[in-house]
Design an enzyme around this catalytic site. Structure first.
Site, mmCIF file in Angstrom:
data_model
loop_
_atom_site.group_PDB
_atom_site.id
_atom_site.type_symbol
_atom_site.label_atom_id
_atom_site.label_comp_id
_atom_site.label_asym_id
_atom_site.label_seq_id
_atom_site.Cartn_x
_atom_site.Cartn_y
_atom_site.Cartn_z
ATOM 1 N N HIS A 243 0.941 -1.318 -0.062
ATOM 2 C CA HIS A 243 0.153 0.188 0.082
ATOM 3 C C HIS A 243 1.093 1.093 -0.207
ATOM 4 O O HIS A 243 2.022 1.313 0.623
ATOM 5 C CB HIS A 243 -0.759 -0.039 1.237
ATOM 6 C CG HIS A 243 -1.855 0.987 1.479
ATOM 7 N ND1 HIS A 243 -1.413 2.352 1.863
ATOM 8 C CD2 HIS A 243 -3.005 1.141 0.934
ATOM 9 C CE1 HIS A 243 -2.609 3.060 1.919
ATOM 10 N NE2 HIS A 243 -3.613 2.521 1.299
ATOM 11 N N LYS A 441 -12.882 3.398 4.395
ATOM 12 C CA LYS A 441 -11.593 2.862 5.093
ATOM 13 C C LYS A 441 -11.933 1.999 6.042
ATOM 14 O O LYS A 441 -12.206 2.402 7.316
ATOM 15 C CB LYS A 441 -10.796 4.295 5.437
ATOM 16 C CG LYS A 441 -10.340 4.998 4.103
ATOM 17 C CD LYS A 441 -9.242 4.412 3.265
ATOM 18 C CE LYS A 441 -7.751 4.068 3.463
ATOM 19 N NZ LYS A 441 -6.893 5.300 3.666
HETATM 20 N N1 LIG Z 1 -4.488 10.931 8.509
HETATM 21 C C1 LIG Z 1 -5.623 11.410 8.013
HETATM 22 N N2 LIG Z 1 -6.790 11.517 8.570
HETATM 23 C C2 LIG Z 1 -8.347 11.482 8.014
HETATM 24 N N3 LIG Z 1 -8.235 10.844 6.889
HETATM 25 C C3 LIG Z 1 -7.276 10.078 6.302
HETATM 26 C C4 LIG Z 1 -6.012 10.534 6.696
HETATM 27 N N4 LIG Z 1 -5.036 9.710 5.970
HETATM 28 C C5 LIG Z 1 -5.707 9.290 5.067
HETATM 29 N N5 LIG Z 1 -6.980 9.555 5.020
HETATM 30 C C6 LIG Z 1 -8.273 9.062 4.302
HETATM 31 O O1 LIG Z 1 -7.833 8.096 3.418
HETATM 32 C C7 LIG Z 1 -7.839 8.486 1.975
HETATM 33 C C8 LIG Z 1 -6.741 7.959 1.118
HETATM 34 O O2 LIG Z 1 -6.583 6.567 1.361
HETATM 35 S S1 LIG Z 1 -5.575 5.993 0.406
HETATM 36 O O3 LIG Z 1 -5.775 6.112 -0.897
HETATM 37 O O4 LIG Z 1 -5.618 4.448 0.827
HETATM 38 N N6 LIG Z 1 -4.060 6.509 0.832
HETATM 39 C C9 LIG Z 1 -3.726 6.440 2.291
HETATM 40 O O5 LIG Z 1 -4.663 6.219 3.343
HETATM 41 C C10 LIG Z 1 -2.329 7.105 2.250
HETATM 42 C C11 LIG Z 1 -1.641 7.135 1.340
HETATM 43 S S2 LIG Z 1 -0.111 7.518 1.981
HETATM 44 C C12 LIG Z 1 -0.522 7.813 3.630
HETATM 45 C C13 LIG Z 1 0.133 8.289 4.417
HETATM 46 N N7 LIG Z 1 1.465 8.490 4.656
HETATM 47 C C14 LIG Z 1 1.973 8.920 5.720
HETATM 48 C C15 LIG Z 1 3.374 8.876 5.916
HETATM 49 C C16 LIG Z 1 3.812 9.236 7.229
HETATM 50 C C17 LIG Z 1 2.758 9.432 8.247
HETATM 51 O O6 LIG Z 1 3.373 9.732 9.551
HETATM 52 C C18 LIG Z 1 1.508 9.019 7.991
HETATM 53 C C19 LIG Z 1 1.016 8.835 6.768
HETATM 54 S S3 LIG Z 1 -0.335 8.312 6.104
HETATM 55 N N8 LIG Z 1 -2.004 7.353 3.547
HETATM 56 C C20 LIG Z 1 -8.009 10.178 2.322
HETATM 57 O O7 LIG Z 1 -8.555 10.472 1.114
HETATM 58 C C21 LIG Z 1 -8.499 10.239 3.497
HETATM 59 O O8 LIG Z 1 -10.108 10.115 3.198
#
Ligand SMILES: Nc1ncnc2c1ncn2[C@@H]1O[C@H](COS(=O)(=O)NC(=O)c2csc(-c3nc4ccc(O)cc4s3)n2)[C@@H](O)[C@H]1O
Length: 544
Positions: A243, A441
C-alpha cells in the site's frame, strides 16, 4: 494572478534530487551498506543488511536487463506480505525505469485478476505464501510471462527463485559498482502503479513518477516533517508495503538509513514485545493500533520507555485517542500524516515544532493546498469547510489508461480534488472533518463500494445493492450493505455476508451488516445516494 487563500508548503530544507528515484536509492543503499541491519523480521528475528539489499537489487536489475525487460509497456509486479525480500524487485525496477505494480497478497483470485488486468505486469515477483494465488490466476493472464519467488533459496512448483533467475544472466563475480541505474526525466518516467478506487467507482491504477518519490524523500529527511530518527535507529513499521503508506514510507527509510523492524500483521503481544525487545524509538501504525495503545491493559505489561515518536495516518484518528496514547506513553503528542495514494504519500504532516495533536498538521514542502468551495469554485479562507485540493509534482500523473477518471480527479488547473472535507486555521494547521467521496476505509484499507455492489449483484436472488461504511470506534468504518431481493426470493443476512466473503479479501467483509430494503435510494440520474444509505444504517443503530 496568484489565487488567494492558497496554502504553500513549508520552506524546504533540502533540494529535490534532480535525477531518478532509482539513482537516489542506489546511492543511499551504497552509503549505508556498512549497516548490518536494514530490515528485521520481528517474527523470526531474521535480518537483511543494506549491503545485501544493494547487491541483490543491482544484480537483479542487471539480470532483468539481460532478460529483456525495458520494452515500452513492461511492468514489474510484486505480490507479497511484508517480507525481507520485498524491496529487491522494487529497487531493481526503479534502477531500470520500469514501473512497479504492487498487489495485496490477501486478495482472492477474482480480486487479483481484476487488479493485474489494470497494470498487466510481464513478470511477477511473489512470496512463497502468495505463489499459489499467482499460479492460480497466471493461466488466465497471458501478459504475465514469468513468475519468480522472492523468499526461497530453491525453485518451487516449477517456479524459479530469485537466485536461479539471476544465475541465468549474471554470476557470483557480479560487481554492483559496475552497474549504474538508468537516468531519464523523473517527471515523465513512471515509478509505480498503485491501486486506489479514488473518489468513486472501481479500483484504478495510480501512476506515480520518480519525481513523486524524490519529493517524498525530501520530506522524510526534513527535521520538522520527517521522523526525528538518525541513521541506524529503529523504526517499527506495521503498514503493508504493498500500500502507498507502507511503500513510500519504507523507501524513504532507506534514504535516511534506518533500521526497519517489520511486522507482517498486528498481534498485540508481539507488537508490544517487539518495541521492548528492540528498544524502538519510533513506530508507524494505522489508527486501530492507536486505539489498542490507548485502551489495552496489555500495554502495562511491557517496557515501552524507548518510544519517542508515535506516527499514524491513513484514516481519521480521534483527538481523544491521540491524547490518551500520548499521555499513557509519556509523549508530548502524536505525529499524524494525511495522504492519498493519489498524492503518493502524506501531503499534510504534523510538524515537530507544533504537533497540535488532533490536527492532520501542515502542508509539506513542495506542495500547495486549498480548501475549495464546490459551489463557487473559490478557495476558502481560514476556518471555512470545503474540499481539500492539492497541487504538486508529487501528485499522481493520472490513472493508468483511464483519462476520464483522471479528468474527474485532477482539474484543468492541475489541482487534485481529494474528496475529503476539511478546514485550516490561520496558522495553516489543517483539520480533516469528513469524507465527501464514497471510499470506505476499514482499518486504513480501502474498500470501494462499487466493487462490492458489483459482486453482490452477481447473486441471482439480489435485485439491487448499495454499500456504505458505518462508523466504528476501532476500525474507523465497517462495510455494510442495503439489499433489494428479487420478488419472491428470501435470503438471510448471513447468506448475503457469506456470499460476498467467498469473493473478497477479509478487509472487505460486510462487518457492518446487511439491511433488506424495498429500493436503493437513487437520484434522478440513477446515481446512488450514499448519504441516504448512511442514514438508513444510522436509523437502525438508533433503534437498537
Ligand atoms: N490522517 C488522516 N486523517 C483522516 N483521513 C485520512 C488520513 N489519511 C488518509 N485518510 C483518508 O484516506 C484516504 C486515502 O486513502 S488511501 O488512498 O488509501 N491512501 C492513504 O491512506 C495514504 C496514502 S500515503 C498515506 C500516509 N502516509 C503517511 C506518512 C507518514 C505518516 O506519519 C502518516 C502517513 S499516512 N496514507 C484519504 O482521502 C482520506 O479520506
Amino acid at each position: 494572478m496568484e489565487e488567494e487563500n492558497i496554502m504553500h508548503g513549508a520552506e524546504p530544507r533540502d533540494l529535490v534530487h534532480p535525477g531518478s528515484a532509482g539513482t537516489q536509492l542506489y546511492r543511499s543503499l551504497y552509503k549505508f551498506s556498512y549497516f548490518p541491519e536494514a530490515i528485521v523480521d520481528a517474527h523470526t528475528h531474521e535480518v537483511i543488511s543494506y549491503a545485501t539489499i544493494f547487491n541483490v537489487s543491482c544484480r537483479l536489475a542487471a539480470s532483468l536487463e539481460k532478460y529483456g525487460l525495458g520494452k515500452e509497456d513492461d511492468v514489474v509486479g510484486v505480490c507479497s506480505e511484508n517480507n525481507l525480500n520485498f524491496f529487491s524487485p522494487v529497487l531493481a525496477a526503479l534502477y531500470l525505469g520500469v514501473p512497479v505494480a504492487t498487489s495485496n497478497d490477501m486478495y482472492t483470485d477474482g480480486e487479483i485478476s481484476g487488479h493485474l488486468n489494470i497494470s498487466k505486469p510481464c513478470i511477477m515477483f511473489c512470496s512463497k505464501k502468495a505463489l499459489p494465488l499467482i499460479l492460480k490466476v497466471q493461466k488466465n493472464l497471458h501478459f504475465m510471462k514469468k513468475v519468480v519467488v522472492i523468499d526461497s533459496m530453491y525453485d518451487m512448483n516449477g517456479v524459479e527463485c530469485i537466485n536461479t533467475f539471476m544465475n541465468h544472466y549474471t554470476d557470483h563475480t557480479f560487481d554492483p559498482l559496475k552497474f549504474q541505474p538508468k537516468e531519464f526525466d523523473p517527471l515523465k518516467k513512471t515509478a509505480l502503479i498503485m491501486s486506489s478506487s479514488g473518489t468513486t467507482g472501481l479500483p484504478k491504477g495510480v501512476v506515480l513518477s520518480h519525481r513523486s518519490l524524490t519529493i517524498r524523500f525530501v520530506h522524510s529527511r526534513d527535521p520538522i516533517y520527517g521522523t526525528r530518527t538518525i541513521p541506524e535507529t529503529s523504526i517499527l513499521s506495521l503498514v503493508p508495503f504493498h500500500h502507498a503508506f507502507g511503500m513510500f514510507t519504507t523507501l524513504s527509510y532507506f534514504v535516511v538509513g534506518l533500521r526497519i523492524v517489520m511486522l507482517k500483521k498486528f498481534e498485540g503481544e508481539l507488537f508490544l514485545k517487539t518495541i521492548q525487545h528492540y528498544k524502538i524509538p519510533t513506530i508507524v501504525v494505522a489508527p486501530p493500533v492507536m486505539v489498542f495503545l490507548a485502551k489495552s491493559p496489555l500495554v502495562d505489561k511491557y517496557d515501552l520507555s524507548s518510544l519517542r515518536e508515535v506516527a499514524t495516518g491513513g484514516a481519521p484518528i480521534g483527538k481523544d485517542v491521540a491524547h490518551a496514547v500520548a499521555k499513557r506513553l509519556g509523549l508530548s503528542g502524536i505525529l499524524q500524516g494525511y495522504g492519498l495514494t493519489e498524492t503518493c504519500c502524506a501531503v499534510v504532516i504534523t510538524p515537530h515544532d507544533n504537533l497540535r495533536t488532533g490536527s492532520a498538521g501542515k502542508v509539506v514542502p513542495y506542495v500547495k493546498a486549498k480548501i475549495l468551495d464546490k459551489a463557487t469554485g473559490k478557495a476558502l479562507g481560514p476556518n471555512e469547510r470545503g474540499e481539500i485540493c492539492f497541487k504538486s509534482e508529487m501528485l499522481m500523473k493520472g490513472y493508468h489508461n483511464n483519462p476520464e477518471a483522471t479528468r474527474e480527479t485532477i482539474d484543468e488547473d492541475g489541482w487534485l480534488h481529494s474528496g475529503d472535507i476539511g478546514y485550516y486555521e490561520e496558522d495553516g494547521t489543517i483539520y480533516i472533518v469528513d469524507r465527501l467521496k464514497e471510499l470506505i476505509k476499514y482499518k486504513g484499507y480501502q474498500v470501494a463500494p462499487a466493487e462490492l455492489e458489483n459482486l453482490l449483484l452477481q447473486h441471482p436472488d439480489i435485485a439491487d445493492a448499495g454499500v456504505t461504511g458505518v462508523p466504528d470506534g476501532f476500525a474507523g468504518q465497517l462495510p455494510a450493505a442495503c439489499i433489494v431481493l428479487e420478488p419472491g426470493k428470501t435470503l438471510t443476512e448471513k447468506e448475503v455476508v457469506d456470499f460476498l466473503a467467498e469473493r473478497v479479501t477479509p478487509t472487505k467483509y460486510l462487518r457492518g451488516g446487511v439491511i433488506f430494503v424495498d429500493r436503493i435510494p437513487k437520484g434522478p440520474t440513477g446515481k446512488l445516494m450514499r448519504q441516504e444509505l448512511r442514514a438508513i444504517f444510522a436509523a437502525k443503530k438508533a433503534q437498537t
